[in-house]
Scaffold this motif. Structure first.
Motif, PDB file in Angstrom:
ATOM      1  N   TYR A  51     -48.748 -22.186 -68.228  1.00 35.55           N
ATOM      2  CA  TYR A  51     -50.153 -21.776 -68.176  1.00 35.55           C
ATOM      3  C   TYR A  51     -51.035 -22.790 -68.904  1.00 35.55           C
ATOM      4  N   ARG A  52     -50.587 -23.257 -70.044  1.00 36.85           N
ATOM      5  CA  ARG A  52     -51.382 -24.182 -70.854  1.00 36.85           C
ATOM      6  C   ARG A  52     -51.396 -25.600 -70.276  1.00 36.85           C
ATOM      7  N   SER A  53     -50.489 -25.885 -69.350  1.00 33.71           N
ATOM      8  CA  SER A  53     -50.356 -27.250 -68.842  1.00 33.71           C
ATOM      9  C   SER A  53     -51.393 -27.606 -67.789  1.00 33.71           C
ATOM     10  N   GLN A  54     -52.007 -26.617 -67.152  1.00 29.73           N
ATOM     11  CA  GLN A  54     -52.998 -26.895 -66.116  1.00 29.73           C
ATOM     12  C   GLN A  54     -53.828 -25.645 -65.850  1.00 29.73           C
ATOM     13  N   LYS A  55     -54.836 -25.785 -64.981  1.00 26.75           N
ATOM     14  CA  LYS A  55     -55.630 -24.638 -64.570  1.00 26.75           C
ATOM     15  C   LYS A  55     -54.979 -24.004 -63.345  1.00 26.75           C
ATOM     16  N   TRP A  56     -54.972 -22.675 -63.325  1.00 32.11           N
ATOM     17  CA  TRP A  56     -54.369 -21.939 -62.220  1.00 32.11           C
ATOM     18  C   TRP A  56     -55.438 -21.109 -61.512  1.00 32.11           C
ATOM     19  N   ASP A  57     -55.290 -20.963 -60.210  1.00 38.56           N
ATOM     20  CA  ASP A  57     -56.224 -20.116 -59.473  1.00 38.56           C
ATOM     21  C   ASP A  57     -55.870 -18.640 -59.606  1.00 38.56           C
ATOM     22  N   LEU A  58     -54.591 -18.342 -59.841  1.00 39.80           N
ATOM     23  CA  LEU A  58     -54.165 -16.942 -60.000  1.00 39.80           C
ATOM     24  C   LEU A  58     -52.799 -16.914 -60.661  1.00 39.80           C
ATOM     25  N   ILE A  59     -52.549 -15.857 -61.450  1.00 36.77           N
ATOM     26  CA  ILE A  59     -51.239 -15.661 -62.083  1.00 36.77           C
ATOM     27  C   ILE A  59     -50.673 -14.322 -61.629  1.00 36.77           C
ATOM     28  N   LEU A  60     -49.456 -14.369 -61.108  1.00 34.64           N
ATOM     29  CA  LEU A  60     -48.727 -13.157 -60.720  1.00 34.64           C
ATOM     30  C   LEU A  60     -47.716 -12.902 -61.821  1.00 34.64           C
TER      31      LEU A  60
ATOM     32  N   ILE B 254     -47.173  -8.298 -71.117  1.00 31.53           N
ATOM     33  CA  ILE B 254     -48.367  -7.769 -71.791  1.00 31.53           C
ATOM     34  C   ILE B 254     -48.817  -8.705 -72.906  1.00 31.53           C
ATOM     35  N   GLU B 255     -47.865  -9.224 -73.688  1.00 33.49           N
ATOM     36  CA  GLU B 255     -48.226 -10.159 -74.761  1.00 33.49           C
ATOM     37  C   GLU B 255     -48.729 -11.476 -74.185  1.00 33.49           C
ATOM     38  N   LEU B 256     -48.125 -11.926 -73.086  1.00 31.91           N
ATOM     39  CA  LEU B 256     -48.596 -13.149 -72.434  1.00 31.91           C
ATOM     40  C   LEU B 256     -50.028 -12.966 -71.929  1.00 31.91           C
ATOM     41  N   LEU B 257     -50.304 -11.809 -71.340  1.00 35.28           N
ATOM     42  CA  LEU B 257     -51.659 -11.510 -70.878  1.00 35.28           C
ATOM     43  C   LEU B 257     -52.639 -11.505 -72.049  1.00 35.28           C
ATOM     44  N   ARG B 258     -52.228 -10.934 -73.165  1.00 34.69           N
ATOM     45  CA  ARG B 258     -53.092 -10.891 -74.351  1.00 34.69           C
ATOM     46  C   ARG B 258     -53.462 -12.314 -74.794  1.00 34.69           C
TER      47      ARG B 258
ATOM     48  N   HIS C 259     -58.685 -16.474 -74.697  1.00 31.74           N
ATOM     49  CA  HIS C 259     -59.632 -17.573 -74.489  1.00 31.74           C
ATOM     50  C   HIS C 259     -59.916 -17.867 -73.018  1.00 31.74           C
ATOM     51  N   ASP C 260     -59.394 -17.049 -72.118  1.00 33.60           N
ATOM     52  CA  ASP C 260     -59.593 -17.267 -70.686  1.00 33.60           C
ATOM     53  C   ASP C 260     -59.863 -15.918 -70.025  1.00 33.60           C
ATOM     54  N   LEU C 261     -61.135 -15.690 -69.693  1.00 34.15           N
ATOM     55  CA  LEU C 261     -61.522 -14.412 -69.100  1.00 34.15           C
ATOM     56  C   LEU C 261     -61.643 -14.484 -67.586  1.00 34.15           C
ATOM     57  N   HIS C 262     -61.374 -15.660 -67.003  1.00 35.27           N
ATOM     58  CA  HIS C 262     -61.704 -15.849 -65.597  1.00 35.27           C
ATOM     59  C   HIS C 262     -60.516 -15.960 -64.650  1.00 35.27           C
TER      60      HIS C 262
ATOM     61  N   ASP D 220     -56.476  -2.669 -69.680  1.00 36.90           N
ATOM     62  CA  ASP D 220     -57.320  -2.727 -70.877  1.00 36.90           C
ATOM     63  C   ASP D 220     -57.414  -4.146 -71.426  1.00 36.90           C
ATOM     64  N   LEU D 221     -56.351  -4.933 -71.247  1.00 44.70           N
ATOM     65  CA  LEU D 221     -56.335  -6.304 -71.754  1.00 44.70           C
ATOM     66  C   LEU D 221     -56.981  -7.301 -70.794  1.00 44.70           C
ATOM     67  N   GLY D 222     -57.370  -6.807 -69.621  1.00 46.89           N
ATOM     68  CA  GLY D 222     -58.099  -7.699 -68.718  1.00 46.89           C
ATOM     69  C   GLY D 222     -57.380  -8.096 -67.457  1.00 46.89           C
ATOM     70  N   ALA D 223     -56.269  -7.429 -67.120  1.00 44.64           N
ATOM     71  CA  ALA D 223     -55.636  -7.701 -65.830  1.00 44.64           C
ATOM     72  C   ALA D 223     -56.587  -7.293 -64.706  1.00 44.64           C
ATOM     73  N   ASN D 224     -56.587  -8.059 -63.631  1.00 42.90           N
ATOM     74  CA  ASN D 224     -57.487  -7.764 -62.518  1.00 42.90           C
ATOM     75  C   ASN D 224     -56.952  -6.676 -61.607  1.00 42.90           C
ATOM     76  N   ASP D 225     -55.622  -6.542 -61.533  1.00 42.27           N
ATOM     77  CA  ASP D 225     -55.020  -5.572 -60.623  1.00 42.27           C
ATOM     78  C   ASP D 225     -53.546  -5.462 -60.983  1.00 42.27           C
ATOM     79  N   TYR D 226     -52.847  -4.519 -60.347  1.00 44.02           N
ATOM     80  CA  TYR D 226     -51.412  -4.426 -60.548  1.00 44.02           C
ATOM     81  C   TYR D 226     -50.750  -3.950 -59.262  1.00 44.02           C
ATOM     82  N   MET D 227     -49.483  -4.284 -59.114  1.00 40.11           N
ATOM     83  CA  MET D 227     -48.656  -3.811 -58.012  1.00 40.11           C
ATOM     84  C   MET D 227     -47.412  -3.169 -58.607  1.00 40.11           C
TER      85      MET D 227
END
Length: 240
Positions: free
Chosen positions: A52-61, A72-76, A81-84, A104-111
Motif C-alpha cells: 500500500y505504501r509503495s504506490q497509489k492504488w485505485d481500490l483495495i479489496l 481492520i487494523e490495516l484499514l485503520r 492519512h488516506d481518506l480517498h 466505522d473506520l471508513g470502509a466504502n463497502d463490504y462483501m
C-alpha cells in the motif's frame, strides 16, 4: 466464482487484493485481470501495508481475517492519512462486528463470503465511479496556472510540491490574480477588488504586497509568474 475465458480488457485502474486464502486470491486475480484491472496480491497484512505504501492504488479489496496484521487494523492505518482510496472489505458471513468496525473506520463497502463475482465487480465499479466523481469535484476547487495551485475553500497554496503560507491579504491578492490570470491589471483595479473601493491609502501598497507574494511563489528555482508591465500594472502568466 467462475473464471471466464476471452480477451483481457485494458485498464489503467490498479487494485490491491489482500487475501490470505490462496485459491480465493488467485480467482480474484484472474477475474479482475479479465475485467482489465491491474492486480497485485498480498497474502498477509504486513505485506499488504508495505505494498500500500509503495504506490497509489485505485481500490483495495481487503479480507478482514489476515495473518500478521488484521484487515481492520490495516484499514485503520490506511485511513489515518488516506481518506480517498476506496476500500472494500471481504468478511465472514457471521462477522457483524467486523462489518460495523470496518464501516466505522471508513470502509466504502463490504462483501460477505461466499459471494458472487458479478456482484463484487458491480460494487468495485460503483466505488471507482464514486472516487472519480470525488476527484473531479476536488480538482474543480483548485485554481491553477503552470505549477501554481490555489484552493479557495481550504486556503491552500502549492507551487510544485511545496506548500506556501500566505497572510490573509496576500491570499486575497493572489486569488484575484488567479481569477484574472493572463490579464494585465492596473493598481486601481487591484485596490478596488482586494482592498475595497473605499480604500484611502497609497496605491503603492499594491507594489509592496506583490513583492511579498513574489518572495514566496517566485523562488530562485522557479520561473517568474507575476510580471510587471511598466506604466500599467501586473499580470499573472506562465513564463516564456
Amino acid at each position: 466464482m467462475d473464471v471466464r475465458e476471452g480477451e483481457i480488457k485494458l485498464s489503467n485502474e490498479s487494485i490491491l487484493v489482500v487475501e490470505d486464502e490462496e485459491k480465493i486470491a488467485r480467482l480474484l486475480e484472474l477475474e479482475l485481470e479479465y475485467e482489465g484491472y491491474q492486480v497485485t496480491k498480498a497474502m498477509d497484512g504486513l505485506d499488504a501495508l508495505a505494498l500500500y505504501r509503495s504506490q497509489k492504488w485505485d481500490l483495495i479489496l481487503l479480507d478482514v481475517m489476515l495473518p500478521g496484521l488484521s484487515g481492520i487494523e490495516l484499514l485503520r492505518r490506511i485511513r489515518a492519512h488516506d481518506l480517498h482510496t476506496p476500500v472494500l472489505l471481504l468478511t465472514a458471513k457471521s462477522s457483524v462486528e467486523d462489518k460495523v468496525s470496518g464501516l466505522d473506520l471508513g470502509a466504502n463497502d463490504y462483501m460477505t463470503k461466499p459471494f458472487q463475482i458479478e456482484e463484487l465487480l458491480a460494487r468495485i465499479r460503483a466505488a471507482l465511479r464514486f472516487k472519480g466523481k470525488e476527484q473531479m469535484e476536488e480538482e474543480s476547487d483548485w485554481l491553477t496556472i503552470a505549477d501554481l495551485k490555489l484552493n479557495e475553500k481550504t486556503r491552500e497554496v502549492i507551487r510544485g510540491e511545496d506548500a506556501i503560507e500566505l497572510t490573509p491579504r496576500e491570499f486575497d491578492l493572489l486569488v484575484y490574480f488567479m481569477h484574472n490570470k493572463r490579464q494585465v491589471l492596473n493598481r486601481d483595479q487591484i485596490i478596488e477588488a482586494v482592498w475595497g473601493y473605499d480604500f484611502l491609502g497609497d496605491t503603492n501598497v499594491v507594489d509592496v504586497y506583490i513583492r511579498y507574494i513574489r518572495k514566496k511563489i517566485d523562488t530562485l528555482n522557479k520561473p517568474t509568474l507575476i510580471h510587471t508591465i511598466r506604466g500599467v500594472g501586473y499580470v499573472l502568466k506562465e513564463a516564456k
